[in-house]
Structure formats: structure tokens, C-alpha cells
Scaffold this motif. Structure first.
Motif, PDB file in Angstrom:
ATOM      1  N   ASP A 278       0.822  -1.207   0.000  1.00 21.66           N
ATOM      2  CA  ASP A 278       0.000   0.000   0.000  1.00 21.66           C
ATOM      3  C   ASP A 278       0.863   1.266   0.000  1.00 21.66           C
ATOM      4  OD1 ASP A 278      -2.690   1.304   0.314  1.00 21.66           O
ATOM      5  OD2 ASP A 278      -1.766   2.009   2.173  1.00 21.66           O
ATOM      6  N   SER A 279       1.929   1.256   0.797  1.00 22.16           N
ATOM      7  CA  SER A 279       2.804   2.430   0.872  1.00 22.16           C
ATOM      8  C   SER A 279       3.494   2.691  -0.466  1.00 22.16           C
ATOM      9  CB  SER A 279       3.857   2.240   1.971  1.00 22.16           C
ATOM     10  OG  SER A 279       3.256   2.137   3.243  1.00 22.16           O
ATOM     11  N   ILE A 280       4.012   1.627  -1.090  1.00 26.78           N
ATOM     12  CA  ILE A 280       4.672   1.780  -2.392  1.00 26.78           C
ATOM     13  C   ILE A 280       3.678   2.291  -3.432  1.00 26.78           C
ATOM     14  CG2 ILE A 280       5.774   0.541  -4.289  1.00 26.78           C
ATOM     15  CD1 ILE A 280       7.089  -1.264  -2.211  1.00 26.78           C
ATOM     16  N   SER A 281       2.483   1.716  -3.455  1.00 22.87           N
ATOM     17  CA  SER A 281       1.464   2.136  -4.428  1.00 22.87           C
ATOM     18  C   SER A 281       1.078   3.595  -4.237  1.00 22.87           C
ATOM     19  CB  SER A 281       0.217   1.250  -4.295  1.00 22.87           C
ATOM     20  OG  SER A 281       0.504  -0.084  -4.633  1.00 22.87           O
ATOM     21  N   ARG A 282       0.899   4.004  -2.984  1.00 22.62           N
ATOM     22  CA  ARG A 282       0.496   5.394  -2.709  1.00 22.62           C
ATOM     23  C   ARG A 282       1.592   6.380  -3.104  1.00 22.62           C
ATOM     24  NH1 ARG A 282      -3.966   6.275   0.625  1.00 22.62           N
ATOM     25  NH2 ARG A 282      -4.953   4.369   1.419  1.00 22.62           N
ATOM     26  N   MET A 283       2.852   6.032  -2.808  1.00 18.36           N
ATOM     27  CA  MET A 283       3.939   6.943  -3.166  1.00 18.36           C
ATOM     28  C   MET A 283       4.065   7.095  -4.679  1.00 18.36           C
ATOM     29  SD  MET A 283       6.998   6.269  -0.378  1.00 18.36           S
ATOM     30  CE  MET A 283       6.856   4.475  -0.307  1.00 18.36           C
TER      31      MET A 283
ATOM     32  N   SER B 270       6.915   8.090   4.114  1.00 21.06           N
ATOM     33  CA  SER B 270       6.068   7.748   2.966  1.00 21.06           C
ATOM     34  C   SER B 270       4.858   8.676   2.883  1.00 21.06           C
ATOM     35  CB  SER B 270       5.618   6.289   3.057  1.00 21.06           C
ATOM     36  OG  SER B 270       4.730   6.082   4.136  1.00 21.06           O
ATOM     37  N   ARG B 271       4.274   9.018   4.030  1.00 21.12           N
ATOM     38  CA  ARG B 271       3.139   9.951   4.031  1.00 21.12           C
ATOM     39  C   ARG B 271       3.582  11.342   3.575  1.00 21.12           C
ATOM     40  NH1 ARG B 271       2.307   7.575   9.292  1.00 21.12           N
ATOM     41  NH2 ARG B 271       0.784   5.879   9.170  1.00 21.12           N
ATOM     42  N   ASN B 272       4.769  11.740   4.011  1.00 23.78           N
ATOM     43  CA  ASN B 272       5.298  13.045   3.613  1.00 23.78           C
ATOM     44  C   ASN B 272       5.535  13.111   2.107  1.00 23.78           C
ATOM     45  OD1 ASN B 272       6.318  15.646   3.826  1.00 23.78           O
ATOM     46  ND2 ASN B 272       8.338  14.981   4.506  1.00 23.78           N
ATOM     47  N   ILE B 273       6.034  12.023   1.540  1.00 20.21           N
ATOM     48  CA  ILE B 273       6.255  11.955   0.097  1.00 20.21           C
ATOM     49  C   ILE B 273       4.937  12.093  -0.653  1.00 20.21           C
ATOM     50  CG2 ILE B 273       6.962  10.434  -1.790  1.00 20.21           C
ATOM     51  CD1 ILE B 273       9.148   9.356   0.067  1.00 20.21           C
ATOM     52  N   CYS B 274       3.904  11.415  -0.148  1.00 22.69           N
ATOM     53  CA  CYS B 274       2.597  11.471  -0.807  1.00 22.69           C
ATOM     54  C   CYS B 274       1.985  12.869  -0.755  1.00 22.69           C
ATOM     55  CB  CYS B 274       1.639  10.478  -0.149  1.00 22.69           C
ATOM     56  SG  CYS B 274       2.050   8.743  -0.434  1.00 22.69           S
ATOM     57  N   SER B 275       2.229  13.587   0.328  1.00 20.42           N
ATOM     58  CA  SER B 275       1.593  14.892   0.497  1.00 20.42           C
ATOM     59  C   SER B 275       2.358  16.044  -0.128  1.00 20.42           C
ATOM     60  CB  SER B 275       1.393  15.179   1.989  1.00 20.42           C
ATOM     61  OG  SER B 275       2.643  15.216   2.668  1.00 20.42           O
ATOM     62  N   SER B 276       3.713  15.955  -0.133  1.00 21.64           N
ATOM     63  CA  SER B 276       4.503  17.108  -0.588  1.00 21.64           C
ATOM     64  C   SER B 276       5.326  16.854  -1.850  1.00 21.64           C
ATOM     65  CB  SER B 276       5.441  17.569   0.531  1.00 21.64           C
ATOM     66  OG  SER B 276       6.339  16.528   0.903  1.00 21.64           O
ATOM     67  N   LEU B 277       5.423  15.600  -2.301  1.00 24.02           N
ATOM     68  CA  LEU B 277       6.178  15.246  -3.516  1.00 24.02           C
ATOM     69  C   LEU B 277       7.581  15.848  -3.516  1.00 24.02           C
ATOM     70  CD1 LEU B 277       3.385  15.735  -6.221  1.00 24.02           C
ATOM     71  CD2 LEU B 277       3.936  13.685  -4.909  1.00 24.02           C
TER      72      LEU B 277
END
Length: 253
Positions: free
Chosen positions: A29-34, A87-94
Motif C-alpha cells: 500500500d505504501s509503495i502504491s500510494r507513493m 512515505s506519508r510526507n512523500i505522498c503529500s509534498s512530492l
């Protein structure tokens, strides 16, 4: 813009999550979301206990595929928590690659406990479980000392061989033999209580729990692989202690 370098960093995060003790569904899930956060067309992730494979399809038709071979585990829930936050930070701020590299480096270089602390923890856990299961203070002290010996043996064996089955057989055999001799020489009274305290340090409880969670989450193959691995490790531990009992004649009752 998504590229092979970015996919490599995302795989680094997924790899470290799996090594640190994450269940399969969380890693996938983390890999897919990122990957999805970077506006790719499609992401396919396959994760089992020993391999992570990711294919990313871009809108322009490009396809990036990478895989990682997982050869060892080092459970670290604090590290896992920090990887989740990254991983959450990557998803939110790219963020860019420089930021991801810096954060990964900071996470990977952290050492939560020193070797001395590990020895102390092994001693406290082994001694506490021995007393908890009915041993006296002498048994607890003997178990604590043997627990520190177990930590030393694990460290030494890992430098020679990475095979967990062989390491478990060797360490459990050595610990069982030392416990038997300790009781025969009067250092401790209840052999079974001393052995229980040290067995608790070796049983693959997290692997067994994670395997059940994987199967409940629908990752049946990965769950069965983890479950089989946990059973094999438990069997190797029993084999080592059993060999010590057969060869050196300790009595468990």
C-alpha cells in the motif's frame, strides 16, 4: 516527473519497511500510494517475504520495473514508524530526490540501542521470564547470564552464516548445553525454568503474528510463507535444545 531514480528510492523505503517488520499489505500500500502521488497511470506491486517487484506505467507509455531481493530481517518498529511518516510526507509534498535521500540516510544511520544495551535487554528478558514461569532468584540469575551468552553467540554466528535455521540450531544447542551444565554444577536449580527464559528470546513470535495478519488481509501466499518460516524456526530451536538434552543428559522434570 517520475523516473527510475525515484522508483529506486521508493523501493528503498518499501524494502526497509519489510525488513523492519511491516506486514505485506502495508508495504504494498505504501509503495502504491507513493508512486500514485506522482500522477502515474498504473502501479503493480508484488511483495512476498523475500522479494519486492514494482512496475509503474506512465501516461506517455513508458514502463519502469524494478525488484529487490530481501535476504535478512531486523525488526525495528521505531524505524518502521519513521519510514511510515516519510512515505506519508512523500505522498503529500512530492519532495525531490535530494530530500528523500537525506531522510533515508538519517533513518538508516540511527542506532536505537548499543551492543551493551542489547546484552542487558537479553539478560533482563531471560531472567524475568524464568522468574515469571516459576523459577527462583538463582534460576533468574543463571538465565540472565545465559541470555547474555546467547546474544554473544547470535552475533558471532551471524558473522559466519546468514542461515537463520543453522544459527538457531547452533545457539539453542549451545544455550541448552550451558544451562544443563550450570544446573549440574549448582548454578541454578530448575533447568526447565532456565531454558524457558532463554527460549522466549528466540521464538519467532512477530513472524507468526505477522503471517496471520497477512492472511487476514488477503495476502495468503505471503502469509503462508511467513507462517512456514516461523514454524521452521521454532522447529530448529526445539531441535537445538533437544540435541543438548540428548547429548548431555539434563533432566527437564
Amino acid at each position: 516527473m517520475f523516473n527510475n531514480q525515484l522508483l529506486s528510492r521508493i523501493l528503498d523505503i518499501g524494502e526497509q519497511m519489510l525488513i523492519s517488520g511491516a506486514e505485506i499489505s502495508r508495504v504494498e500500500d505504501s509503495i502504491s500510494r507513493m508512486c500514485t502521488a506522482y500522477q502515474v497511470k498504473r502501479v503493480d506491486v508484488l511483495t512476498i517475504t523475500s522479494v519486492i517487484q514494482v512496475s509503474v506505467h506512465l501516461e506517455n507509455g513508458e514502463v519502469f520495473t524494478q525488484s529487490r531481493r530481501i535476504r535478512a530481517y531486523a525488526t525495528n518498529l521505531n524505524k518502521l514508524d519513521k519510514l511510515n511518516k516519510l512515505s506519508r510526507n512523500i505522498c503529500s509534498s512530492l519532495p525531490d530526490l535530494v530530500y528523500i535521500d537525506k531522510e533515508l540516510e538519517e533513518i538508516n544511520k540511527e542506532q536505537p540501542y548499543s551492543q551493551y544495551a542489547h546484552y542487558l535487554i537479553y539478560a533482563l528478558v531471560a531472567g524475568s521470564f524464568t522468574i515469571f514461569f516459576g523459577g527462583n532468584m538463582a534460576d533468574g540469575l543463571a538465565s540472565a547470564m545465559i541470555g547474555m551468552l546467547l546474544k554473544f553467540l547470535v552475533n558471532a554466528a551471524q558473522k559466519v552464516d546468514k542461515n537463520l535455521l543453522m544459527i538457531n540450531i547452533f545457539c539453542s544447542f549451545a544455550v541448552g548445553a550451558v544451562a544443563i551444565f550450570a544446573v549440574q554444577w549448582g548454578f541454578g536449580n530448575n533447568l526447565e525454568k532456565i531454558l524457558i527464559g532463554n527460549i522466549m528470546l528466540m521464538i519467532p513470535g512477530l513472524a507468526l503474528t505477522t503471517s496471520i495478519r497477512d492472511m487476514i488481509s488477503g495476502d495468503t501466499i505471503s502469509g503462508l510463507l511467513r507462517f512456514s518460516e516461523a514454524i521452521l524456526l521454532a522447529t530448529s530451536i526445539a531441535l537445538g535444545f533437544g540435541l543438548a538434552e540428548i547429548l548431555f543428559g539434563g533432566r527437564l522434570v
